[in-house]
Design a protein around this motif. Structure first.
Motif, mmCIF file in Angstrom:
data_model
loop_
_atom_site.group_PDB
_atom_site.id
_atom_site.type_symbol
_atom_site.label_atom_id
_atom_site.label_comp_id
_atom_site.label_asym_id
_atom_site.label_seq_id
_atom_site.Cartn_x
_atom_site.Cartn_y
_atom_site.Cartn_z
ATOM 1 N N LEU A 55 -3.115 15.822 14.558
ATOM 2 C CA LEU A 55 -3.866 17.081 14.553
ATOM 3 C C LEU A 55 -3.061 18.192 15.226
ATOM 4 N N LEU A 56 -2.300 17.845 16.264
ATOM 5 C CA LEU A 56 -1.470 18.833 16.952
ATOM 6 C C LEU A 56 -0.417 19.399 15.996
ATOM 7 N N GLN A 57 0.203 18.541 15.212
ATOM 8 C CA GLN A 57 1.201 18.998 14.247
ATOM 9 C C GLN A 57 0.558 19.889 13.181
ATOM 10 N N HIS A 58 -0.638 19.499 12.729
ATOM 11 C CA HIS A 58 -1.358 20.303 11.732
ATOM 12 C C HIS A 58 -1.675 21.689 12.294
ATOM 13 N N ALA A 59 -2.135 21.733 13.540
ATOM 14 C CA ALA A 59 -2.455 23.019 14.163
ATOM 15 C C ALA A 59 -1.200 23.880 14.281
ATOM 16 N N GLY A 60 -0.068 23.264 14.624
ATOM 17 C CA GLY A 60 1.184 24.009 14.749
ATOM 18 C C GLY A 60 1.644 24.582 13.417
ATOM 19 N N ARG A 61 1.553 23.766 12.347
ATOM 20 C CA ARG A 61 1.988 24.237 11.028
ATOM 21 C C ARG A 61 1.166 25.425 10.549
ATOM 22 N N ASN A 62 -0.105 25.478 10.960
ATOM 23 C CA ASN A 62 -1.013 26.509 10.455
ATOM 24 C C ASN A 62 -1.360 27.576 11.492
ATOM 25 N N ASN A 63 -0.584 27.593 12.590
ATOM 26 C CA ASN A 63 -0.768 28.605 13.637
ATOM 27 C C ASN A 63 -2.204 28.653 14.152
ATOM 28 N N LEU A 64 -2.770 27.484 14.420
ATOM 29 C CA LEU A 64 -4.139 27.394 14.911
ATOM 30 C C LEU A 64 -4.137 27.134 16.411
ATOM 31 N N ASP A 65 -5.075 27.734 17.117
ATOM 32 C CA ASP A 65 -5.264 27.424 18.538
ATOM 33 C C ASP A 65 -5.757 25.981 18.644
ATOM 34 N N TYR A 66 -4.925 25.113 19.250
ATOM 35 C CA TYR A 66 -5.209 23.673 19.230
ATOM 36 C C TYR A 66 -6.525 23.344 19.929
ATOM 37 N N SER A 67 -6.783 23.980 21.073
ATOM 38 C CA SER A 67 -8.015 23.694 21.821
ATOM 39 C C SER A 67 -9.241 24.104 21.017
ATOM 40 N N LEU A 68 -9.183 25.288 20.407
ATOM 41 C CA LEU A 68 -10.309 25.744 19.584
ATOM 42 C C LEU A 68 -10.481 24.853 18.356
ATOM 43 N N PHE A 69 -9.360 24.420 17.789
ATOM 44 C CA PHE A 69 -9.388 23.540 16.625
ATOM 45 C C PHE A 69 -10.123 22.239 16.949
ATOM 46 N N LEU A 70 -9.785 21.610 18.076
ATOM 47 C CA LEU A 70 -10.458 20.375 18.481
ATOM 48 C C LEU A 70 -11.925 20.647 18.809
ATOM 49 N N SER A 71 -12.206 21.805 19.379
ATOM 50 C CA SER A 71 -13.589 22.155 19.710
ATOM 51 C C SER A 71 -14.456 22.232 18.458
ATOM 52 N N ILE A 72 -13.922 22.836 17.392
ATOM 53 C CA ILE A 72 -14.689 22.926 16.142
ATOM 54 C C ILE A 72 -14.878 21.540 15.524
ATOM 55 N N LEU A 73 -13.854 20.702 15.603
ATOM 56 C CA LEU A 73 -13.991 19.330 15.085
ATOM 57 C C LEU A 73 -15.078 18.577 15.846
ATOM 58 N N ARG A 74 -15.167 18.790 17.164
ATOM 59 C CA ARG A 74 -16.239 18.172 17.944
ATOM 60 C C ARG A 74 -17.597 18.706 17.497
ATOM 61 N N GLN A 75 -17.670 20.008 17.234
ATOM 62 C CA GLN A 75 -18.921 20.608 16.774
ATOM 63 C C GLN A 75 -19.333 20.062 15.399
ATOM 64 N N LEU A 76 -18.330 19.637 14.621
ATOM 65 C CA LEU A 76 -18.605 18.993 13.336
ATOM 66 C C LEU A 76 -18.812 17.490 13.501
ATOM 67 N N ASP A 77 -19.001 17.059 14.748
ATOM 68 C CA ASP A 77 -19.359 15.689 15.097
ATOM 69 C C ASP A 77 -18.231 14.679 14.858
ATOM 70 N N MET A 78 -16.994 15.115 15.014
ATOM 71 C CA MET A 78 -15.883 14.162 14.964
ATOM 72 C C MET A 78 -15.653 13.615 16.370
ATOM 73 N N ASN A 79 -15.588 12.305 16.501
ATOM 74 C CA ASN A 79 -15.413 11.662 17.799
ATOM 75 C C ASN A 79 -14.029 11.949 18.382
ATOM 76 N N ARG A 80 -13.991 12.066 19.714
ATOM 77 C CA ARG A 80 -12.718 12.337 20.385
ATOM 78 C C ARG A 80 -11.692 11.236 20.130
ATOM 79 N N GLU A 81 -12.171 10.004 19.894
ATOM 80 C CA GLU A 81 -11.242 8.894 19.652
ATOM 81 C C GLU A 81 -10.360 9.169 18.429
ATOM 82 N N GLN A 82 -10.888 9.969 17.470
ATOM 83 C CA GLN A 82 -10.130 10.273 16.256
ATOM 84 C C GLN A 82 -8.939 11.186 16.542
#
Length: 530
Positions: free
Chosen positions: A426-453
């Motif tokens: 996910l870190l590499q994906h965020a880097g390729r697309n110029n995404l704020d990594y912390s915000l990116f993970l936050s939205i994934l959590r809001q979409l109910d993706m487990n932190r283990e993923q």
């Protein structure tokens, strides 16, 4: 008619932090039309594979039923074969005449059985597999998301077909399909599993009532606990003060008191301490009754999006547009005229192969030369426009007649229906697309993706989790126009409702291909039929 009894089922994947199922017990009837509902990653497909005997587990699953699973596996070599050659591999002892009896109910010509499987569309493959699936006797059928990638016409055919059958578990996130085809639901809640009579809508109505009652009871218990805490604290202070006054007194200031008063104060203190203990017991009972009330409530957090305002009102315009691929002989799109204005949510509809994705690709490729366009993983094609005739242009690998205009400086955020390009972390994906990594993970959590993923590579994600990666990426990309190509395939019902609320609230300009009837009916401001 038989039963499937699940008792004390416990299962977890090797290396996983948590078990998928923990001491689960329930019973279902093989005569039911059972809808299987739950969040992405909750274990729906895993449970079907457990029924098929693919994994070892603790506990027991007992049944006399024979299970068969859709979709059948098709290897690269299998694609060169015909369905007639493959059906015996898919279903032992299958009889061709029985399959042919099922095909007309699915609006399929028997001639398709003798074509190479790779030449068939998604819809044709799905229908043939369903015909094979239902050509046996006394099977309990496990049907895993049969309508993904199907157009509206094919979905309607499958919906009618399944509504006339029984004896299956249907895993689907399509609310319309679940309502039409099921008479019971098996629901993987957050903490429990429930089996209930009815379809999706009746279950959802009951769930909303149960959740409202649970919240009300929880609030009532919290208030009572608060009152008991105040009373216990006050009484405890009185008891302590009384106890401290038991020994020692000033005979001048307290001339009405004698040494014999000590026993009276001690009895009074003991009574107060007993009352404190009573308050604490009542608090414990209230806390015990409160526990578990909210364990199954689906708390979906409202998502946010950052749409930009463009200086032009009209963002995309097509006039008498025809489109064909350079290596093709026929037009994919013929004489199409439409426009996309700011604030509109335009849905492209039509049969598979009618050119929806090709039109999106042409728009993206046309826009790709803009310095302000936002390149996302999965955008295909490079900008290469050559004028060969007054009304003829070459864009990428497509030949265009007519007019296709895209507003200058248009920023587009794109979701590709294909997820195969998602690789790495996910870190590499965020880097390729110029995404704020912390915000990116936050939205994934809001979409109910487990932190283990988050520690896994995206290749190991389920299809639903991959789609959530694309949705989160798009939501984090400020854009004038959001182009989403079948964004909801494999996305769970709760996340679909979450995304519906998001679009209703922020009203971004969108061009979408999506076959979820409820989603389209709720959000569409314009529909373009190809």
């Amino acid at each position: 008619m038989a039963q499937i009894n699940v008792t004390g089922l416990t299962f977890g994947y090797e290396g996983s932090f948590d078990n998928v199922f923990e001491n689960v017990s329930f019973m279902v009837d093989t005569n039911w039309k059972l809808g299987f509902i739950g969040r992405n990653g909750k274990g729906k497909t895993t449970f079907l594979n457990l029924l098929m005997g693919k994994y070892e587990y603790q506990g027991s699953i007992s049944s006399n039923a024979y299970f068969d699973y859709f979709p059948y596996e098709v290897s690269e070599k299998d694609l060169e074969k015909t369905a007639d050659e493959l059906m015996e591999k898919w279903k032992n002892g299958v009889e061709s005449w029985r399959v042919m009896c099922e095909l007309p109910k699915l609006s399929v010509d028997a001639e398709l059985l003798y074509r190479p499987f790779k030449t068939l569309s998604y819809g044709e493959r799905t229908k043939i597999m369903l015909a094979v699936l239902f050509s046996g006797d006394n099977d309990f059928l496990l049907i895993d998301e049969p309508t993904n990638h199907l157009d509206m016409e094919a979905r309607d055919i499958v919906k009618v077909y399944l509504s006339e059958k029984k004896g299956f578990i249907l895993v689907s996130h399509d609310r319309d399909l679940l309502d039409a085809c099921t008479d019971h639901v098996l629901v993987l809640n957050r903490a429990t599993i429930e089996v209930q009579s009815g379809n999706f809508s009746s279950w959802w109505e009951n769930k909303e009532k149960q959740d409202a009652f649970a919240r009300s009871e929880n609030e009532k218990h919290l208030k009572e606990i608060g009152k008991l805490k105040v009373a216990a604290d006050r009484t405890a202070r009185w008891a302590e003060k009384s106890e401290n006054s038991k020994i020692g007194f000033d005979p001048i200031k307290e001339n009405d008191r004698s040494i014999s008063t000590r026993s009276f104060i001690g009895a009074k203190t003991k009574k107060m301490q007993s009352r404190v203990k009573s308050f604490e017991d009542r608090m414990n009972r209230e806390i015990e009754e409160k526990e578990g009330l909210l364990q199954d409530i689906e708390e979906t957090i409202d998502l946010k999006i950052m749409p930009l305002k463009h200086h032009k009102e009209r963002l995309i315009e097509c006039r008498d547009l025809s489109l064909r691929y350079l290596d093709g002989n026929e037009n994919v799109i013929e004489n199409l005229t439409f426009e996309v204005r700011q604030g509109e949510r335009v849905f492209l509809t039509g049969a598979n192969g009618s050119g929806k994705s090709s039109l999106i690709k042409a728009i993206l490729t046309k826009n790709a030369n803009s310095a302000n366009s936002k390149a996302m993983d999965g955008v295909v094609g490079e900008y290469d426009e050559r004028i060969n005739a007054p009304d003829r242009k070459i864009i990428g690998n497509m030949e265009i007649f007519g007019e296709l205009s895209v507003a200058a400086g248009l920023k587009i955020s794109y979701i590709n229906q294909d997820t195969s390009h998602l690789k790495g972390s996910l870190l590499q994906h965020a880097g390729r697309n110029n995404l704020d990594y912390s915000l990116f993970l936050s939205i994934l959590r809001q979409l109910d993706m487990n932190r283990e993923q988050f520690a896994k590579n995206m290749e190991d994600f389920s299809e639903g989790q991959k789609k959530k990666v694309l949705i989160a990426s798009s939501l984090l990309t400020p854009a004038h126009l959001y182009i989403w190509d079948e964004p909801l395939n494999y996305i769970d019902v709760f996340s679909r409702m979450q995304i519906e609320r998001l679009i209703e609230k922020y009203a971004p300009t969108m061009l979408l291909v999506e076959h979820d009837v409820r989603f389209r009916e709720k959000l569409s401001s314009k529909e373009i039929v190809l």
